[in-house]
Design a protein around this motif. Sequence first.
Motif, PDB file in Angstrom:
ATOM      1  N   PRO A  27       0.991  -1.136  -0.224  1.00 56.11           N
ATOM      2  CA  PRO A  27       0.584  -0.145  -0.523  1.00 56.11           C
ATOM      3  C   PRO A  27       1.040   1.092  -0.067  1.00 56.11           C
ATOM      4  CG  PRO A  27      -1.043  -2.065   1.972  1.00 56.11           C
ATOM      5  CD  PRO A  27       0.521  -2.637   0.741  1.00 56.11           C
TER       6      PRO A  27
ATOM      7  N   ARG B 136      -3.382  -4.483  -2.267  1.00 58.45           N
ATOM      8  CA  ARG B 136      -1.888  -5.339  -0.569  1.00 58.45           C
ATOM      9  C   ARG B 136      -2.522  -7.103  -0.623  1.00 58.45           C
ATOM     10  NH1 ARG B 136      -2.245  -2.329   3.865  1.00 58.45           N
ATOM     11  NH2 ARG B 136      -3.271  -0.356   4.568  1.00 58.45           N
TER      12      ARG B 136
ATOM     13  N   THR C 111     -11.669   1.619   3.749  1.00 60.07           N
ATOM     14  CA  THR C 111     -10.588   0.637   3.910  1.00 60.07           C
ATOM     15  C   THR C 111      -9.826  -0.138   4.577  1.00 60.07           C
ATOM     16  OG1 THR C 111      -9.058   1.498   2.476  1.00 60.07           O
ATOM     17  CG2 THR C 111     -11.030   0.665   0.919  1.00 60.07           C
ATOM     18  N   LEU C 112      -9.405   0.412   5.193  1.00 64.09           N
ATOM     19  CA  LEU C 112      -8.764  -0.328   6.197  1.00 64.09           C
ATOM     20  C   LEU C 112      -8.609  -0.638   7.819  1.00 64.09           C
ATOM     21  CD1 LEU C 112      -5.789  -1.864   6.875  1.00 64.09           C
ATOM     22  CD2 LEU C 112      -4.594  -0.117   7.218  1.00 64.09           C
TER      23      LEU C 112
ATOM     24  N   GLN D 208      -9.232  -4.551  -0.854  1.00 59.81           N
ATOM     25  CA  GLN D 208      -7.059  -4.558  -1.006  1.00 59.81           C
ATOM     26  C   GLN D 208      -6.807  -5.474  -1.969  1.00 59.81           C
ATOM     27  OE1 GLN D 208      -8.341  -5.926   3.320  1.00 59.81           O
ATOM     28  NE2 GLN D 208      -7.767  -4.019   3.707  1.00 59.81           N
TER      29      GLN D 208
END
Lengths: 269, 269
Positions: B71, B147, B209-210, B143
Motif C-alpha cells: 500500500p 495489498r 478500506t483498512l 484490498q
Amino acid sequence: MDRLSLNQITTKNWTLPEAVAGCAEAGVGWIGLWRDKVAEVGVDRAAALLKEYGVKVSSLCRGGFFTGVTPEGATVDGIAQTKEAIEEAAKLGTDVLVLVVGGVAGNDLPGSRQRVADAVGELAPFAREHGVKLGLEPLHPMQCVDRSVLSTVDQAMDIAEEHPADSVGVVVDEFAVWWDPRIEAAIARANGRILGFHVCDQLVPLTDTLLGRALPGEGPIDHRGLRACVEAAGYTGPIEVEVFNAELWKRAGAEVLADVVTSYREHVA
Amino acid sequence: MDRLSLNQITTKNWTLPEAVAGCAEAGVGWIGLWRDKVAEVGVDRAAALLKEYGVKVSSLCRGGFFTGVTPEGATVDGIAQTKEAIEEAAKLGTDVLVLVVGGVAGNDLPGSRQRVADAVGELAPFAREHGVKLGLEPLHPMQCVDRSVLSTVDQAMDIAEEHPADSVGVVVDEFAVWWDPRIEAAIARANGRILGFHVCDQLVPLTDTLLGRALPGEGPIDHRGLRACVEAAGYTGPIEVEVFNAELWKRAGAEVLADVVTSYREHVA
C-alpha cells in the motif's frame, strides 16, 4: 463506437435533456438512464426527447432494494418501487432494468439473500408482461452491507437460472467483479444471460467505497480482457461507461463525455 | 476463553512488552504478534518475555508481498522478507506465519497471482525446515489492488493444495470473507488446512478500506456461524481478535483488551 453508451451517472451534473442532447452531439447512440433524472422531466417527456434526438436507452437504473436496506438507512418497499421501474423502462423503450438488490437486513445475510431470490421470483412474470428483463447486478463486496447482498456473478446466476433466460439475467460491472478469481468462469456460465456490461476503472489507492472509480485506463482493470469474456458469452449489446467520481462530477458534461469517448476508444473498444 | 488470542494490532499503541504483560494480567493466554512490534525489542527479548509471562504466540504477522506491491507503493523483496519472518516465527515459538501476498503488479492480475503461487512453492520447503507453516490469508477484495491479489478462501486453497497439508494452509479472517456467498463451502474445502481464525466486525457504513473494522458484535458478521464452520473443518486452535480501528487505537491498551474479552465472550465464544 456504435456500442458505447453513456451511463448518466458519469455526467451527474447534466439533466436528462442535456445528457440526451450531449450524446446526440457527440455521436454517442446509447444512454443508460437513472430514475431520479427521468423523474425530473417526467417519463413521457424523457421518451419524447430520446426519440427526437435518436438516442437509444441501454438500460434503466434501477430497481431492487428488496431487503429494504439502502445506504441512506431508509427502509423502502423494493417490490413496489421495482414494479414502477419496470413500467418506466417499458415506456422509455429499454428492455433492461438494472437491479441493485439491497443490503443486509437485521444482520441476517442468508435471510436477506433469500428475500432477494423470492422478490425476483415474484417480479419476473410482471417484468415479462411488460417486455422488460431483470438485470441482476452484483456490486462490490465492500457494498454488501448496505447496498447489495449480491456480490458475484456466480451468485447472480444462481438466482437467474431459476427463471427463463429471456426474463432474468446478469449485468456485469467491472468495478464490482474485476478482482474475482472466478470471473472468467462465472461470465462463461452466464452465456446468453448477460444483459449489460458496465466499464470503469478503480482508483489506486481506493479512497472511497462508492466514488473510488475512474475512467477506463486509469486503474488496474483489464477492460479488453473482460470485454472478450462477455462477448464469448454472447453479449454484443451496448457497453455503458459508468463512473462514480467526485472530480469528474465537478466538470462540464460535454468535457466529461469527450473524455469518456477517448478512454473508451483507447482502452475498451 | 482459553482460545482467545489478542492480535497485537488491536492494541496498536501498546509496545510488545506492554501487550504481553497485559495479556498475562487479563488472563489471555495467546497473542498474535506483528513483526514491527517484535523488532522494537528484538526477537530474543520478545521470546524471553513471552516465556516469562507464559503467553503463547498464535501467529506472526506477516510475510508475503510476493508481487512487490504494498500500500505504501514501495517495491519490496517479498521472498527475502518472508524468509526472515519464517526464522523469526520459529524463534518466537509459533508454527504459523501469516502471509499477505501483495497487490497487483504492472496492472497484470493473472501474472501477479502466478508470482504468488511461485513464491509459495519456493518458500514452502524452507518454512518446513524451520517447523513453520505458511498461512495464506485472503484479504477483502477492496484490498486486491495494493495489498493482496488473494481474495477468497477458495483461491487460497487452490494454492495450498499444491503443497503438503502440514506445510501450507489458510488463515480465515472474518472481515475479509464474511460476504462471500461460497464461504461455508470454501471453509469446508479447507478441512485440515485452517491455520488461524481472525475475528472482528465491519463498521456500517464502511468509511475506510483498512480501518473500517470494529469489535465483534458491532456489525453484521455472524461470528458464531463462521466459528462453527471453521470448527467443522477441524480448526480448534486460538481465535485472534484483530481490529484495525482508529478510535480503538486512541484508547488505553488495558481498556481495549477488557472490551476484547467482553465482545469475545458475548459474540464469539
